[in-house]
Design a protein around this motif. Structure first.
Motif, PDB file in Angstrom:
ATOM      1  N   LEU A  29       0.972  -1.045   0.114  1.00  0.00           N
ATOM      2  CA  LEU A  29       0.226  -0.111  -0.252  1.00  0.00           C
ATOM      3  C   LEU A  29       0.417   1.243   0.161  1.00  0.00           C
ATOM      4  CD1 LEU A  29      -2.498  -1.075   2.701  1.00  0.00           C
ATOM      5  CD2 LEU A  29      -2.683  -0.849  -0.075  1.00  0.00           C
ATOM      6  N   SER A  50      -3.471   4.536  -0.071  1.00  0.00           N
ATOM      7  CA  SER A  50      -4.178   4.160  -1.271  1.00  0.00           C
ATOM      8  C   SER A  50      -4.642   2.025  -1.741  1.00  0.00           C
ATOM      9  CB  SER A  50      -2.627   3.647  -2.873  1.00  0.00           C
ATOM     10  OG  SER A  50      -1.559   2.608  -2.698  1.00  0.00           O
ATOM     11  N   SER A  51      -5.329   2.103  -2.220  1.00  0.00           N
ATOM     12  CA  SER A  51      -5.480   1.091  -3.490  1.00  0.00           C
ATOM     13  C   SER A  51      -4.211  -0.461  -3.170  1.00  0.00           C
ATOM     14  CB  SER A  51      -6.864   0.550  -4.300  1.00  0.00           C
ATOM     15  OG  SER A  51      -6.511   1.365  -5.736  1.00  0.00           O
ATOM     16  N   PRO A  52      -4.088  -1.500  -3.604  1.00  0.00           N
ATOM     17  CA  PRO A  52      -3.061  -2.374  -3.579  1.00  0.00           C
ATOM     18  C   PRO A  52      -2.207  -1.739  -4.562  1.00  0.00           C
ATOM     19  CG  PRO A  52      -5.331  -3.652  -3.258  1.00  0.00           C
ATOM     20  CD  PRO A  52      -5.882  -2.287  -3.838  1.00  0.00           C
ATOM     21  N   VAL A  53      -0.877  -0.978  -4.349  1.00  0.00           N
ATOM     22  CA  VAL A  53       0.018  -0.973  -5.406  1.00  0.00           C
ATOM     23  C   VAL A  53       0.199  -2.686  -6.404  1.00  0.00           C
ATOM     24  CG1 VAL A  53       2.672  -0.412  -5.851  1.00  0.00           C
ATOM     25  CG2 VAL A  53       1.015   0.615  -3.580  1.00  0.00           C
ATOM     26  N   ARG A  62       2.302   3.122  -9.643  1.00  0.00           N
ATOM     27  CA  ARG A  62       0.708   2.648  -9.905  1.00  0.00           C
ATOM     28  C   ARG A  62      -0.498   1.956  -9.254  1.00  0.00           C
ATOM     29  NH1 ARG A  62      -2.603   3.475 -14.384  1.00  0.00           N
ATOM     30  NH2 ARG A  62      -0.097   3.604 -15.583  1.00  0.00           N
ATOM     31  N   THR A  63      -1.654   1.857  -8.511  1.00  0.00           N
ATOM     32  CA  THR A  63      -1.886   1.062  -7.482  1.00  0.00           C
ATOM     33  C   THR A  63      -3.340   0.477  -8.471  1.00  0.00           C
ATOM     34  OG1 THR A  63      -3.863   2.582  -7.211  1.00  0.00           O
ATOM     35  CG2 THR A  63      -1.813   2.694  -6.058  1.00  0.00           C
TER      36      THR A  63
END
Length: 116
Positions: A29, A50-53, A62-63
């Motif tokens: 994350l 963030s959402s998962p990387v 970039r996630t």
């Protein structure tokens, strides 16, 4: 070619978890502080997770949902899986790591106390 970033994050950490369950072994994350959010989901200065990387390439992260630019350095921090909830509650990973290194095991109690 110029990249169009969805947001810019500073005081950034890429967090992974040392003892995650098998189906979350690769979970990473991005956490930090919002500098800018083109999509206006966050305000400058907001705590961010963030959402998962999916990919890290230099200062580009970039996630699953967005492309972020990291302003400054990107620290890599590993935390015990049991501290995921504190990360999800937007406690900064460096602060969590300080608690862990200091021998605290009940981070959520500390996070709840800090909110008051």
């Amino acid at each position: 070619m110029n990249k169009i970033y969805d947001g810019v994050i500073e005081d950034a950490c890429l967090v992974s978890f040392t003892d995650a369950p098998e189906h979350h072994k690769n979970l990473r994350l991005l956490c930090g502080t919002v500098v800018e959010d083109r999509l206006q989901r966050f305000r400058p200065g907001d705590a961010f997770r963030s959402s998962p990387v999916l990919e890290v390439d230099g200062d580009n992260v970039r996630t699953a949902n967005s492309l972020y630019q990291v302003k400054g350095s990107l620290d890599h921090i590993e935390l015990p899986w049991s501290h995921l909830e504190a990360v999800l509650r937007l406690m900064h990973p460096r602060e969590i790591k300080d608690f862990v290194d200091g021998g605290f095991t009940e981070i959520l109690i500390q996070a709840e106390t800090k909110k008051r």
